[in-house]
Scaffold this motif. Structure first.
Motif, short mmCIF file in Angstrom:
data_model
loop_
_atom_site.label_atom_id
_atom_site.label_comp_id
_atom_site.label_asym_id
_atom_site.label_seq_id
_atom_site.Cartn_x
_atom_site.Cartn_y
_atom_site.Cartn_z
N ASP A 110 71.40 -40.78 -112.41
CA ASP A 110 71.53 -42.35 -112.43
C ASP A 110 72.31 -42.77 -111.30
O ASP A 110 72.52 -44.10 -111.30
CB ASP A 110 72.19 -42.63 -113.64
N TYR A 111 72.64 -42.00 -110.28
CA TYR A 111 73.31 -42.35 -109.28
C TYR A 111 72.30 -42.13 -107.86
O TYR A 111 71.46 -41.34 -107.86
CB TYR A 111 74.43 -41.72 -108.89
N LYS A 112 72.41 -43.22 -106.94
CA LYS A 112 71.51 -43.05 -105.84
C LYS A 112 72.66 -42.54 -104.73
O LYS A 112 73.55 -43.35 -104.46
CB LYS A 112 70.97 -44.27 -105.41
N LEU A 113 72.24 -41.75 -103.81
CA LEU A 113 72.91 -41.35 -102.62
C LEU A 113 72.72 -42.44 -101.46
O LEU A 113 71.37 -42.26 -100.85
CB LEU A 113 72.77 -39.90 -102.33
N LEU A 114 73.54 -43.10 -101.21
CA LEU A 114 73.04 -44.30 -100.31
C LEU A 114 73.40 -43.85 -98.98
O LEU A 114 72.46 -43.88 -98.17
CB LEU A 114 74.18 -45.48 -100.63
N SER A 115 74.40 -42.97 -98.61
CA SER A 115 74.99 -42.43 -97.49
C SER A 115 76.00 -41.45 -97.51
O SER A 115 76.49 -41.16 -98.72
CB SER A 115 75.58 -43.62 -96.49
N VAL A 116 75.85 -40.70 -96.42
CA VAL A 116 76.92 -39.58 -96.25
C VAL A 116 77.90 -40.01 -94.72
O VAL A 116 77.14 -40.46 -94.01
CB VAL A 116 76.45 -38.30 -96.20
N VAL A 117 79.16 -40.12 -94.90
CA VAL A 117 79.78 -40.49 -93.72
C VAL A 117 80.45 -39.26 -93.25
O VAL A 117 81.49 -38.74 -93.87
CB VAL A 117 80.67 -41.68 -93.97
N ALA A 118 80.04 -38.90 -92.04
CA ALA A 118 80.89 -37.67 -91.42
C ALA A 118 82.22 -38.36 -90.80
O ALA A 118 82.06 -39.59 -90.13
CB ALA A 118 80.23 -37.00 -90.05
N VAL A 119 83.21 -37.64 -90.93
CA VAL A 119 84.68 -38.08 -90.65
C VAL A 119 85.27 -36.89 -89.92
O VAL A 119 85.40 -35.84 -90.47
CB VAL A 119 85.56 -38.81 -91.72
N GLY A 120 85.97 -37.51 -88.65
CA GLY A 120 86.86 -36.47 -88.40
C GLY A 120 87.52 -37.13 -86.83
O GLY A 120 87.26 -38.13 -86.50
N TYR A 121 88.19 -35.93 -86.11
CA TYR A 121 88.79 -36.70 -84.93
C TYR A 121 87.75 -36.19 -83.82
O TYR A 121 87.23 -34.94 -83.62
CB TYR A 121 89.93 -35.46 -84.60
N THR B 62 81.18 -29.08 -88.42
CA THR B 62 82.21 -29.39 -87.59
C THR B 62 83.15 -30.60 -87.63
O THR B 62 84.07 -30.39 -87.31
CB THR B 62 81.56 -29.44 -86.06
N VAL B 63 82.74 -31.09 -88.87
CA VAL B 63 83.62 -32.35 -89.03
C VAL B 63 84.72 -32.05 -89.94
O VAL B 63 84.62 -31.23 -90.60
CB VAL B 63 82.57 -33.60 -89.82
N GLY B 64 85.62 -33.01 -89.90
CA GLY B 64 86.86 -32.94 -90.76
C GLY B 64 86.79 -33.12 -92.31
O GLY B 64 87.09 -32.38 -93.08
N ALA B 65 85.76 -33.92 -92.46
CA ALA B 65 85.30 -34.18 -93.71
C ALA B 65 83.99 -34.99 -93.83
O ALA B 65 83.64 -35.64 -92.84
CB ALA B 65 86.40 -34.88 -94.60
N ALA B 66 83.42 -34.99 -94.92
CA ALA B 66 82.23 -35.76 -95.19
C ALA B 66 82.29 -36.63 -96.57
O ALA B 66 82.85 -36.04 -97.39
CB ALA B 66 80.86 -35.18 -95.22
N CYS C 257 80.47 -41.03 -88.49
CA CYS C 257 78.98 -41.35 -88.15
C CYS C 257 78.33 -41.52 -89.53
O CYS C 257 78.34 -40.62 -90.63
CB CYS C 257 78.17 -39.93 -87.65
N TRP C 258 77.40 -42.61 -89.86
CA TRP C 258 76.65 -42.98 -90.99
C TRP C 258 75.39 -42.19 -90.99
O TRP C 258 74.72 -42.17 -90.20
CB TRP C 258 76.58 -44.40 -90.76
N ILE C 259 75.57 -41.30 -92.02
CA ILE C 259 74.10 -40.63 -92.08
C ILE C 259 73.42 -41.37 -93.19
O ILE C 259 73.81 -41.20 -94.47
CB ILE C 259 74.54 -39.03 -92.61
N SER C 260 72.23 -41.66 -93.17
CA SER C 260 71.56 -42.53 -93.94
C SER C 260 70.85 -41.31 -95.09
O SER C 260 70.60 -40.36 -94.83
CB SER C 260 70.16 -43.28 -93.42
N ALA C 261 70.95 -41.73 -96.28
CA ALA C 261 70.45 -40.75 -97.28
C ALA C 261 69.42 -41.55 -98.30
O ALA C 261 68.52 -40.85 -98.81
CB ALA C 261 71.76 -40.37 -98.01
N ASP C 262 69.60 -42.75 -98.40
CA ASP C 262 68.75 -43.63 -99.63
C ASP C 262 67.33 -43.33 -98.98
O ASP C 262 66.81 -43.61 -97.82
CB ASP C 262 69.17 -44.84 -99.39
#
Length: 163
Positions: free
Chosen positions: A131-142, A71-75, A109-114
């Motif tokens: 070789d990359y760690k997913l530290l977080s996913v940030v949900a963004v929207g109105y 439902t978010v505008g983007a992540a 909203c900060w979604i923890s991923a690490d």
């Protein structure tokens, strides 16, 4: 909105309006994130902006406690090259991203991923290498809610000179 107001009023939003966020704003959020401090100024981060509804839905399935993701505008995924300070670097970038969203009048909203069981699956879905760690996913929207959880008072946690 001034910086102190952003810092003191930003809250995690989990209910969003069905409204897209412009690429210009999303680019500016990543610009805010990339300007965060990093260990030895290495800037070993990458950001993946996801606005495709099908990809957001798949991310929501993988991150089972975030059913609101479709439902978010983007992540925005914050990925950091695996090095000794990836947590600190990624956290600083994530916080800048969250504050940038609030300054634009967006919910986030900060979604923890690490170290979470879904981190590798989401990283692979986004095409990032091992070789990359997913530290977080940030949900963004109105936002379609205005959370105001009670915060501990300053005098309950501020200590002068020693604990």
């Amino acid at each position: 909105m001034d910086a102190l107001t952003v810092i003191k009023t930003r809250r995690s939003v989990r209910v969003y309006q069905n409204k897209p966020v412009s690429r210009e704003i999303l680019s500016d959020l990543v610009d805010c994130a990339r300007l965060a401090p990093s260990a030895m100024n290495q800037q070993l981060w990458e950001f993946v902006v996801v606005a495709n509804p099908q990809t957001l839905a798949k991310m929501g399935e993988l991150i089972s406690h975030c059913k609101f993701l479709p439902t978010v505008g983007a992540a925005i995924a914050v990925l950091v090259k695996n090095q000794p300070f990836y947590v600190e670097d990624g956290a600083a970038a994530t916080m800048n991203l969250l504050n940038g969203a609030a300054a634009h009048g967006l919910g986030s909203c900060w979604i923890s991923a690490d170290k979470q069981p879904y981190a590798d699956a989401v990283r692979q879905l986004l095409g990032a290498g091992v070789d990359y760690k997913l530290l977080s996913v940030v949900a963004v929207g109105y936002g379609d809610e205005t959370p105001n959880p009670e915060k501990r008072p300053l005098n309950s946690m501020l200590h002068w000179e020693k604990f």
